[in-house]
Each structure stands twice: as structure tokens, then as C-alpha cells.
Design a protein around this motif. Sequence first.
Motif, PDB file in Angstrom:
ATOM      1  N   VAL A 293       0.833  -1.203   0.000  1.00  0.00           N
ATOM      2  CA  VAL A 293       0.000   0.000   0.000  1.00  0.00           C
ATOM      3  C   VAL A 293       0.867   1.254   0.000  1.00  0.00           C
TER       4      VAL A 293
ATOM      5  N   SER B 139      -8.334  -1.501   0.972  1.00  0.00           N
ATOM      6  CA  SER B 139      -6.931  -1.698   1.327  1.00  0.00           C
ATOM      7  C   SER B 139      -6.423  -3.046   0.820  1.00  0.00           C
TER       8      SER B 139
ATOM      9  N   SER C 285      -3.661  -3.592  -2.178  1.00  0.00           N
ATOM     10  CA  SER C 285      -2.415  -4.326  -1.932  1.00  0.00           C
ATOM     11  C   SER C 285      -2.239  -5.478  -2.914  1.00  0.00           C
TER      12      SER C 285
END
Length: 230
Positions: free
Chosen positions: A175, A217, A221
Motif C-alpha cells: 500500500v 486496502s 495491496s
Amino acid sequence: MQNLEKFSAIYQRASERKGGQEILESLLDKPLSPEAIKQIGDDRFLAEFTQKVFQSGFVWRVVRNKWPDFERVFFEFNIQKILLMPDEMLEKKATDPAIIRNYNKVKTIRENALMIEAVSQEYGSFADFVASWPTNDIIGLWAYLKKNGARLGGNTGSYGLRAIGKDTFLLSNDVVGYFTQREIISGSAQSKRSLTAIQNSFNQLQQESGRSLQEISMILSKSVGDNFIE
């Protein structure tokens, strides 16, 4: 956010890298609802924070294997019992071979119990406090834990929140790498400027997708780095 991609582009790339949308969706976890978080006991928050403190800079598997002994030694993280421990008892427990013997980290158990108790006195329970915190300022909750807790800065507090079920993004290497490569941040990801830029980016992606910060998230990723089809 001029350099931020559309969520659809990030999602498409993550899907291709993981072998399709169905596989990608199977890899995603959703956070708990605020109502579900409010049902969590304050002892569980202390347990999760403690586990993450001990896992920081250490082998996570070793901490997990010893966790039943941590629960036993520290009264299942009962807040009131923890707060009644005198220094001598805390020091003695820190020498117990059943746990990881690190006195500086053991001290955080009582310190974080004090934080949780203080919040509970004001908000009714620590769970109510966490559940009501707006996700569009999740970095504000991270900052609160860093300021008022013990060793809950960096990624420790956010990983503890994720483990308990609070909707939050994580600053994993992938991230951080994404936001650095897109020139949305520069330098430390933990600086106030970087954290604000990342929060604003996640807020925008959330508005576009309607998904939780946690899902975004995880998708983000999986759209970058070395995690191709497994």
C-alpha cells in the motif's frame, strides 16, 4: 487526487493478478459493523493491542503459540484485575517463562488498560468509543492510540484495530509502495502530510466503490507488488 487511479482500474488489475473477480472476492474480508463492535468487551481490546505490541519486531507465530499462556497469566486481560496489579506483581509476571519475557512490553499491558478504562469512564465503553469513530478520519483514531496508549504508534494500533474488526486500511509495504509510486506521498508514510494524503485517497476510493476501507486496502495491496496468482 490527480495521481490517484479510479477504483475500477485498481480493481481490474487486482482481479487480473489474482485470476479473476471470483478469486479476488474470496480473498477479501469485511470489517464488523459498528453495532457488532459495540458488543466487544474492553478486555478483548486490551488483548488485541497487547498481542500486536508483542508481535511488533518479533516472530508473529511465536506470539500466537504462547497466547493461551498470556491470557492465563494476565487474568484474561480483565481490565480491573490488571489495574490492581502492583509493580512487584507486574515485574514477576514479566519473568514467567510461559510468556515472552520483555518487561518493557509487559508494562504496556497496564498502561493500555489505564487508557481503556479512562475512555470507558467517558464514553460508556471503549467499544462504543471505537465503534463511533468515523472511518473517514481513521488516522485520527490511530493518532489517539499513539498519543494516549503505550507502543500503539506506527502500524501497531492500526493492526490491532483491524484484528478487532474496526474498519481501517493498513500501511502495508504494498500500500505504501503504491502511494509512493503514484507520487501521492513522499518520504515517511507516517508523517502527518502523508497520512492525510492517504486518508483522503481512501475516502475518494470509498465514495467511488461503496466498499469498506478494509476491502479497498486489501484490493489495493493485491493490485501491486509481488503477489500474483497464488
